[in-house]
Motif scaffolding. Structure first.
Motif, PDB file in Angstrom:
ATOM      1  N   ASN A   1     -30.350 123.581  15.307  1.00 44.13           N
ATOM      2  CA  ASN A   1     -30.884 124.944  15.322  1.00 44.13           C
ATOM      3  C   ASN A   1     -32.281 124.989  14.728  1.00 44.13           C
ATOM      4  OD1 ASN A   1     -28.553 125.940  16.472  1.00 44.13           O
ATOM      5  ND2 ASN A   1     -27.592 126.428  14.510  1.00 44.13           N
TER       6      ASN A   1
ATOM      7  N   LYS B   1     -25.372 120.570  13.359  1.00 39.48           N
ATOM      8  CA  LYS B   1     -25.611 121.813  14.083  1.00 39.48           C
ATOM      9  C   LYS B   1     -26.811 122.563  13.509  1.00 39.48           C
ATOM     10  CE  LYS B   1     -23.155 125.859  15.815  1.00 39.48           C
ATOM     11  NZ  LYS B   1     -21.871 126.605  15.797  1.00 39.48           N
ATOM     12  N   GLU B   2     -26.897 122.594  12.155  1.00 39.30           N
ATOM     13  CA  GLU B   2     -28.025 123.262  11.513  1.00 39.30           C
ATOM     14  C   GLU B   2     -29.343 122.558  11.846  1.00 39.30           C
ATOM     15  OE1 GLU B   2     -27.084 123.335   7.408  1.00 39.30           O
ATOM     16  OE2 GLU B   2     -25.705 125.057   7.575  1.00 39.30           O
TER      17      GLU B   2
ATOM     18  N   LYS C   1     -34.669 123.594  17.187  1.00 41.92           N
ATOM     19  CA  LYS C   1     -34.867 124.545  18.271  1.00 41.92           C
ATOM     20  C   LYS C   1     -35.821 125.655  17.856  1.00 41.92           C
ATOM     21  CE  LYS C   1     -32.341 127.456  21.509  1.00 41.92           C
ATOM     22  NZ  LYS C   1     -31.015 127.982  21.901  1.00 41.92           N
ATOM     23  N   LYS C   2     -35.647 126.150  16.602  1.00 41.02           N
ATOM     24  CA  LYS C   2     -36.532 127.199  16.107  1.00 41.02           C
ATOM     25  C   LYS C   2     -37.964 126.697  16.020  1.00 41.02           C
ATOM     26  CE  LYS C   2     -33.064 129.757  13.465  1.00 41.02           C
ATOM     27  NZ  LYS C   2     -32.621 130.159  12.111  1.00 41.02           N
TER      28      LYS C   2
END
Length: 298
Positions: A186, A182-183, A189-190
């Motif tokens: 993210n 999940k990290e 995505k960032k």
């Protein structure tokens, strides 16, 4: 290898501290906990092989058959040693001399009876000593059995505890892997968002020279005849309203990346079309005497 009937099996199970109940043994046979074959003789009831019976004893009292075997061998050897001592004691020269004396004094019945009494007393002492040793061995054997049962229970507890800890460890590893995935998503995505913003910032760069070229095209398309000096002044004013630090002002760009014209609120994806439209609307408003100020951007 011999076979046992129910009564013989009960005696053997009682010897190994399991049960002295015929009813209990019969129930175990019916439940197949003890492997046996029904006998045609109702008196015997069942036929149980020595192998199956001792397998059941080992299950109920782990290690006890071996301990009892060692104990019985010890008692057997002890009895043999005592008999040999007794035989040796009365086969030496002194014993022979005593026998000769007894033959000479066989009329003295009182003396002969005294010797028998001493021998009987000696034998009784030996028997008492064997009984005491037997009691001590029984006590030691019970302690060993108890310790063995405690160790078995402790081993089961440790196995269950290990299985619980192993399951929790696997669950923690699985949760950690999901969290890391999940990290990573993210983070990716960032990075993508940052790249998208960078690209948007690059597209929104607008030097004054480039702005003038686009604005001139827009003024020509408006079909309005404006003097060059006046047009240059209008373009300079519009540039100050729309751009800052050679970039289109950020407050004119929404989250989707569209640029809104402050004079008509119309959105544009391409900066070039946005500038042409803004210049044309500004010229129209200027001709109508509408004052354009920075307040239009609020």
């Amino acid at each position: 290898m011999r076979n046992y009937n129910v009564h013989e099996a009960v005696k053997l199970l009682d010897k190994y501290y399991i049960t002295d109940s015929i009813q209990m043994v019969t129930r175990w046979l019916r439940e197949r906990k003890i492997a046996g074959v029904p006998s045609s003789n109702r008196k015997n009831g069942w036929i149980i092989t020595e192998e199956e019976l001792f397998a059941f004893i080992e299950e109920k009292r782990p290690g006890l058959p071996q301990i009892m075997s060692v104990y019985e061998e010890y008692i057997k050897n002890l009895t043999i040693e005592k008999n040999e001592e007794w035989r040796d004691k009365y086969t030496n020269e002194e014993a022979i001399h005593q026998v000769d004396c007894k033959k000479k004094e066989k009329d003295d019945g009182q003396h002969y009876n005294s010797d028998l009494a001493e021998q009987n007393q000696s034998l009784e002492g030996m028997v008492q000593q064997l009984l005491e040793e037997h009691s001590l061995l029984n006590q030691s054997m019970v302690e060993v059995i108890t310790q063995n049962q405690d160790l078995i229970e402790e081993n089961k507890t440790l196995i269950e505890l290990f299985e619980i800890m192993d399951k929790e460890l696997k669950e923690l590893k699985s949760t950690k892997e999901k969290t890391n995935q999940k990290e990573d998503k993210n983070t990716n995505k960032k990075k993508t968002d940052v790249k998208g913003k960078d690209k948007r910032n690059i597209k929104l760069e607008m030097p004054y020279k480039s702005f003038c070229a686009i604005a001139n095209e827009g003024s020509e398309q408006s079909n309005k005849k404006i003097e060059k000096s006046k047009l240059d002044s209008i373009i300079k004013e519009v540039y100050g309203l729309l751009c800052e630090n050679e970039k289109i002002k950020g407050e004119l760009v929404n989250e989707s990346g569209f640029i809104s014209c402050p004079f008509s609120n119309k959105p544009f994806k391409q900066p070039k079309r946005f500038i042409k439209h803004a210049v044309q609307r500004f010229i129209e408003r200027h001709e109508k005497g509408v004052q354009v100020t920075l307040e239009m951007l609020s």
